[in-house]
Design an enzyme around this catalytic site. Structure first.
Site, PDB file in Angstrom:
ATOM      1  N   ASP A  67       0.840  -1.187   0.000  1.00 47.88           N
ATOM      2  CA  ASP A  67       0.000   0.000   0.000  1.00 47.88           C
ATOM      3  C   ASP A  67       0.883   1.248   0.000  1.00 47.88           C
ATOM      4  O   ASP A  67       1.969   1.239  -0.580  1.00 47.88           O
ATOM      5  CB  ASP A  67      -0.922  -0.044   1.227  1.00 47.88           C
ATOM      6  N   ASP A 108      -0.958   2.198  18.174  1.00 50.28           N
ATOM      7  CA  ASP A 108      -1.757   0.975  18.180  1.00 50.28           C
ATOM      8  C   ASP A 108      -1.194  -0.089  17.249  1.00 50.28           C
ATOM      9  O   ASP A 108      -1.641  -1.235  17.280  1.00 50.28           O
ATOM     10  CB  ASP A 108      -3.206   1.282  17.769  1.00 50.28           C
ATOM     11  N   HIS A 122      -3.688   5.744   3.764  1.00 48.81           N
ATOM     12  CA  HIS A 122      -4.454   4.567   3.346  1.00 48.81           C
ATOM     13  C   HIS A 122      -3.855   3.285   3.911  1.00 48.81           C
ATOM     14  O   HIS A 122      -4.548   2.457   4.508  1.00 48.81           O
ATOM     15  CB  HIS A 122      -4.510   4.514   1.820  1.00 48.81           C
ATOM     16  N   ASN A 126     -14.046   0.299  -6.502  1.00 55.02           N
ATOM     17  CA  ASN A 126     -15.046   1.240  -6.021  1.00 55.02           C
ATOM     18  C   ASN A 126     -15.694   2.002  -7.163  1.00 55.02           C
ATOM     19  O   ASN A 126     -15.009   2.493  -8.056  1.00 55.02           O
ATOM     20  CB  ASN A 126     -14.413   2.259  -5.065  1.00 55.02           C
ATOM     21  N   ALA A 170      -7.757  -8.591  -8.155  1.00 53.13           N
ATOM     22  CA  ALA A 170      -8.893  -9.365  -7.641  1.00 53.13           C
ATOM     23  C   ALA A 170      -9.464 -10.305  -8.690  1.00 53.13           C
ATOM     24  O   ALA A 170     -10.012 -11.358  -8.359  1.00 53.13           O
ATOM     25  CB  ALA A 170      -9.976  -8.421  -7.134  1.00 53.13           C
ATOM     26  N   VAL A 176      -7.051 -15.506  -6.295  1.00 56.82           N
ATOM     27  CA  VAL A 176      -7.055 -14.350  -5.400  1.00 56.82           C
ATOM     28  C   VAL A 176      -8.450 -14.195  -4.807  1.00 56.82           C
ATOM     29  O   VAL A 176      -9.454 -14.335  -5.510  1.00 56.82           O
ATOM     30  CB  VAL A 176      -6.646 -13.072  -6.155  1.00 56.82           C
ATOM     31  N   SER A 180     -11.539  -1.230  -0.107  1.00 56.16           N
ATOM     32  CA  SER A 180     -10.233  -1.358   0.531  1.00 56.16           C
ATOM     33  C   SER A 180     -10.382  -1.827   1.973  1.00 56.16           C
ATOM     34  O   SER A 180      -9.670  -2.730   2.432  1.00 56.16           O
ATOM     35  CB  SER A 180      -9.500  -0.020   0.510  1.00 56.16           C
TER      36      SER A 180
END
Length: 313
Positions: free
Chosen positions: A7, A15, A41, A131, A142, A147, A194
């Site tokens: 990414d 965290d 992102h 999207n 994808a 996958v 995502s």
């Protein structure tokens, strides 16, 4: 489990830092360890997968997993196919058991080879379907066989308007107003496939943790076989096999691929039963879906000069 997040990089958020490994930056001219994120992102995706909760603000689906940050996309959000191939090769050579690709884009022969090399090495690859309105069909990687292609549902468990549809969608997960870790120690709320993809990657990490000898294709089979059916009975282009049900994926008695019993089928559920089942499945994820007064829409942008994704299923 080690989950590679390919990414925009991953910030060392409080965290995330207990679970954040040193990674790499494969962008031309990059020389970092992947632990920087000028976009936010990648940090959000990593948080959904493996935020430890030790910082007091966020806990991911698989909070004991390790994140391998691989910076393959610049802050602008336009990544190159060969950079993604570099990232996959790096993840494969550095012990990743799951690869999260919360993006769609162009492809290349080298990227196709890298994807298939990782699949052959028993690595689970989870990728976002895409999207709307920027994407009108399931994008690459994808759409590559093997996958896990992820679509999205809204806060009510129904198809999210932003999520693309298509015959390649395998499962869906929450994709609307999803809270996670952000840059500079903050938090972020986003909408898109995502986020759903990162949630599914976290689920895959938990399955591999409980069943360490399970092949990658059987991990995917557990997710699809235990998913909560939505839409028309059986698989459909909006929901795939359904909304992931994490508890069922970890505990159900799932026959291996090739040993299913097609003669035994569950009677179709009523609409009310489906809604109740979906609510239960969403609750098992531990994902906060309450509205927060607006959201940011995070989309991976396809370059105008990229070739179209290859639809191959």
């Amino acid at each position: 489990m080690t989950v590679a997040v390919l990414d925009t990089g991953v910030d060392a958020h409080r965290d995330l830092s207990p679970n954040l490994l040193d990674g790499t930056d494969v962008i031309p001219g990059g020389a970092g360890d992947g632990r920087r994120d000028l976009n936010g992102h990648g940090t959000a995706m990593a948080g959904l997968i493996a935020a430890s909760g030790q910082g007091g603000g966020a806990m991911g689906v698989a909070p004991r997993s390790k994140i391998l940050p691989v910076l393959v996309t610049p802050a602008s959000g336009s990544g190159e196919a060969d950079a993604l191939a570099d990232g996959i090769e790096y993840a494969l050579s550095n012990g990743a058991e799951i690869i999260n690709i919360s993006s769609v884009g162009g492809t290349s022969q080298r990227l196709i080879r890298a994807i298939n090399m990782a699949l052959a090495a028993n690595v689970v690859i989870v990728a976002s379907g895409g999207n709307r309105p920027e994407d009108s069909y399931v994008g690459y990687p994808a759409s590559e066989p093997g996958v896990i292609a992820v679509g999205g549902v809204d806060k009510h468990g129904n198809h999210a308007a932003i999520s693309v549809t298509g015959p390649q969608i395998d499962v869906v997960a929450p994709a609307v107003e999803i809270y996670s870790t952000g840059v500079n120690g903050g938090y972020r709320v986003g909408t898109g496939t995502s986020d759903a993809t990162a949630i599914v990657a976290g689920a895959a990490a938990l399955i591999r943790s409980k069943y360490p000898n399970l092949p990658a294709e059987e991990v995917a089979h557990r997710l699809t076989a235990t998913a909560i059916d939505k839409g028309p009975p059986g698989r459909d282009d909006e929901y795939g096999y359904g909304v992931i049900d994490l508890v069922a994926a970890l505990t159900a008695d799932v026959p291996p691929l090739g040993f299913e019993t097609p003669s035994v089928t569950t009677p179709p559920a009523s609409a009310a039963e489906k809604d109740n089942d979906t609510a239960r499945g969403l609750a098992t994820l531990g994902v906060l879906l309450a509205a927060g007064g607006g959201y940011l829409v995070w989309r991976r942008r396809r370059r105008a000069d990229d070739p179209p994704p290859r639809i191959s299923r």
